[in-house]
Write an enzyme that holds these catalytic residues in place. Structure first.
Site, PDB file in Angstrom:
ATOM      1  N   ASP A  81     -94.480-100.382  13.974  1.00 25.46           N
ATOM      2  CA  ASP A  81     -93.095-100.047  13.659  1.00 25.46           C
ATOM      3  C   ASP A  81     -93.002 -99.027  12.530  1.00 25.46           C
ATOM      4  OD1 ASP A  81     -90.389-100.694  14.419  1.00 25.46           O
ATOM      5  OD2 ASP A  81     -90.146-101.563  12.428  1.00 25.46           O
ATOM      6  N   HIS A 179     -82.075-101.920   6.303  1.00 27.42           N
ATOM      7  CA  HIS A 179     -83.255-102.757   6.076  1.00 27.42           C
ATOM      8  C   HIS A 179     -83.099-103.612   4.821  1.00 27.42           C
ATOM      9  CE1 HIS A 179     -85.063 -99.212   8.293  1.00 27.42           C
ATOM     10  NE2 HIS A 179     -85.384-100.227   9.067  1.00 27.42           N
ATOM     11  N   GLY A 180     -83.707-104.805   4.864  1.00 26.98           N
ATOM     12  CA  GLY A 180     -83.716-105.656   3.679  1.00 26.98           C
ATOM     13  C   GLY A 180     -82.547-106.618   3.621  1.00 26.98           C
ATOM     14  N   GLY A 209     -82.302-106.536  10.998  1.00 29.07           N
ATOM     15  CA  GLY A 209     -81.619-107.681  11.592  1.00 29.07           C
ATOM     16  C   GLY A 209     -81.496-108.888  10.671  1.00 29.07           C
ATOM     17  N   ASN A 229     -85.147-106.290  15.099  1.00 25.63           N
ATOM     18  CA  ASN A 229     -86.236-106.389  14.139  1.00 25.63           C
ATOM     19  C   ASN A 229     -85.933-107.422  13.061  1.00 25.63           C
ATOM     20  OD1 ASN A 229     -87.062-104.131  15.607  1.00 25.63           O
ATOM     21  ND2 ASN A 229     -87.852-103.088  13.807  1.00 25.63           N
ATOM     22  N   THR A 232     -87.506-109.781   6.853  1.00 28.65           N
ATOM     23  CA  THR A 232     -87.108-110.394   5.587  1.00 28.65           C
ATOM     24  C   THR A 232     -86.892-111.895   5.726  1.00 28.65           C
ATOM     25  OG1 THR A 232     -86.079-108.314   4.872  1.00 28.65           O
ATOM     26  CG2 THR A 232     -85.427-110.320   3.706  1.00 28.65           C
TER      27      THR A 232
END
Length: 281
Positions: A81, A179-180, A209, A229, A232
Site C-alpha cells: 500500500d 489517514h490516522g 477508514g 483500509n 489505526t
C-alpha cells in the site's frame, strides 16, 4: 489461498459489499486478520505500506505474509500500500506481493497517469493488480495534513479519463477521508463516490477508514467503495491488548501475545461484518 485484488474486489463490486485491507507489520497482526477471515469465511486483503517499513522491512513482511496467505482457507490478497517510489513497488513484486498501490497522487495529473500506466503494464504482465489514487488523501495531523482537503477531492470526470488512460484495477478516492485518528467526525461526500463509481466502473478504495462511523462505512459501500483500509484501529487494539496483559500481571512476552491477538481479532471481526464480506469467500 493467495489471491489478486480483482479476485476479491470484482465480486465485492458486483455483490455490493466491501473488503477490508489491514496493514500487518508483525506476525501477530497477520494472525489476527487471517484467522478471523477464515472464521468468518471472508475474503481479505493484508500487507504493509511504504511508510511502515521502518517497523518491519518489506522482505521480512513477505516472508511471513506470503506463506500465511497461501495456506489460508479464504482468498487473501497480499498488497503493498502507498508505494511512493517505482523502486519500492518493484521490490514488492519481487517479494511476491500480488497487488500494489503506486501512489503518485502528489504529482501533476499527467505525470500521475504516465507513471501509473507504466506500472500497470509491468504488473499486468506478471498477473499482479494495481491500485492508483486520484486526488489526494491527506493525514489528520502532522506533515501530511492538508489545509484545504476539498482542493484535493477526486473529480468524477477526470477519474473517468484517468481510468481509461492507465488501465488501473482499483481507484483510491479523496472524498473527505484522511489517514490516522479523526479529531472530528468526517463528512464524506457520498454523492461524489456514487458519481465516480458510475463514471469509472471500477472498485473504489477508501483510505483512512479507522474512526469512521458505522453508517458512514455502510453508505460508502452502497455508493461504490469496495476496499476499505484499516490500520489505526488495529494498532490501537493490539496496544490495548498488551496493556491488559500487563494489568493482569502476565509475566512474559509470549503470554502477552494471546491478549494482543484476541483484541485485534475483535476489530477485524467488527469490520468484516460491517463491510458485509462475512460469508463471501
Amino acid at each position: 489461498m493467495l489471491a489478486t485484488m480483482n479476485d476479491v474486489l470484482l465480486p465485492a463490486k458486483k455483490g455490493g459489499y466491501g473488503v477490508g485491507f489491514f496493514n500487518a507489520v508483525d506476525v501477530e497482526m497477520a494472525r489476527a486478520v487471517i484467522e478471523t477471515a477464515e472464521e468468518l469465511n471472508a475474503p481479505v486483503m493484508i500487507g504493509t505500506a511504504e511508510v511502515l517499513l521502518p517497523a518491519m522491512s518489506l522482505e521480512r513482511v513477505a516472508e511471513y505474509l506470503i506463506p500465511m496467505a497461501q495456506k489460508a482457507k479464504v482468498p487473501v490478497v497480499v498488497h503493498y500500500d502507498h508505494g511512493l517510489t517505482f523502486e519500492g513497488c518493484i521490490r514488492a513484486l519481487r517479494a511476491g506481493f500480488t497487488s500494489v498501490m503506486y501512489d503518485c497522487s502528489v504529482c501533476g495529473y499527467e505525470e500521475n497517469k504516465a507513471r501509473l500506466a507504466e506500472m500497470v503494464k509491468i504488473c499486468h504482465g506478471i498477473g499482479v493488480t494495481v491500485e492508483g489514487e486520484l486526488g489526494h488523501v491527506g493525514d489528520n495531523e502532522g506533515a501530511g495534513k492538508l489545509t484545504n482537503p476539498e482542493d484535493f477531492y477526486t473529480d468524477p470526470e477526470t477519474a473517468a479519463d484517468f481510468v481509461r488512460s492507465t488501465g488501473v484495477d482499483a481507484l483510491a478516492v479523496a472524498v473527505g477521508n484522511a489517514h490516522g485518528d479523526y479529531k472530528f467526525p468526517p463528512r464524506l461526500d457520498f454523492d461524489r463516490i456514487s458519481e465516480i463509481s458510475a463514471k469509472t466502473g471500477l472498485p473504489l478504495v477508501l483510505h483512512g477508514g479507522s474512526g469512521l462511523a458505522d453508517e458512514d462505512f455502510k453508505t460508502a459501500v452502497k455508493r461504490g467503495i469496495c476496499k476499505i483500509n484499516i490500520f489505526t484501529d488495529l494498532e490501537k487494539a493490539g496496544k490495548a491488548g498488551a496493556q491488559k496483559a500487563l494489568e493482569d500481571g502476565v509475566p512474559s512476552l509470549t503470554k502477552m501475545i494471546p491478549y494482543e491477538i484476541e483484541a485485534m481479532k475483535k476489530v477485524v471481526e467488527e469490520k468484516i461484518r460491517l463491510f458485509g464480506s462475512a460469508g463471501k469467500a
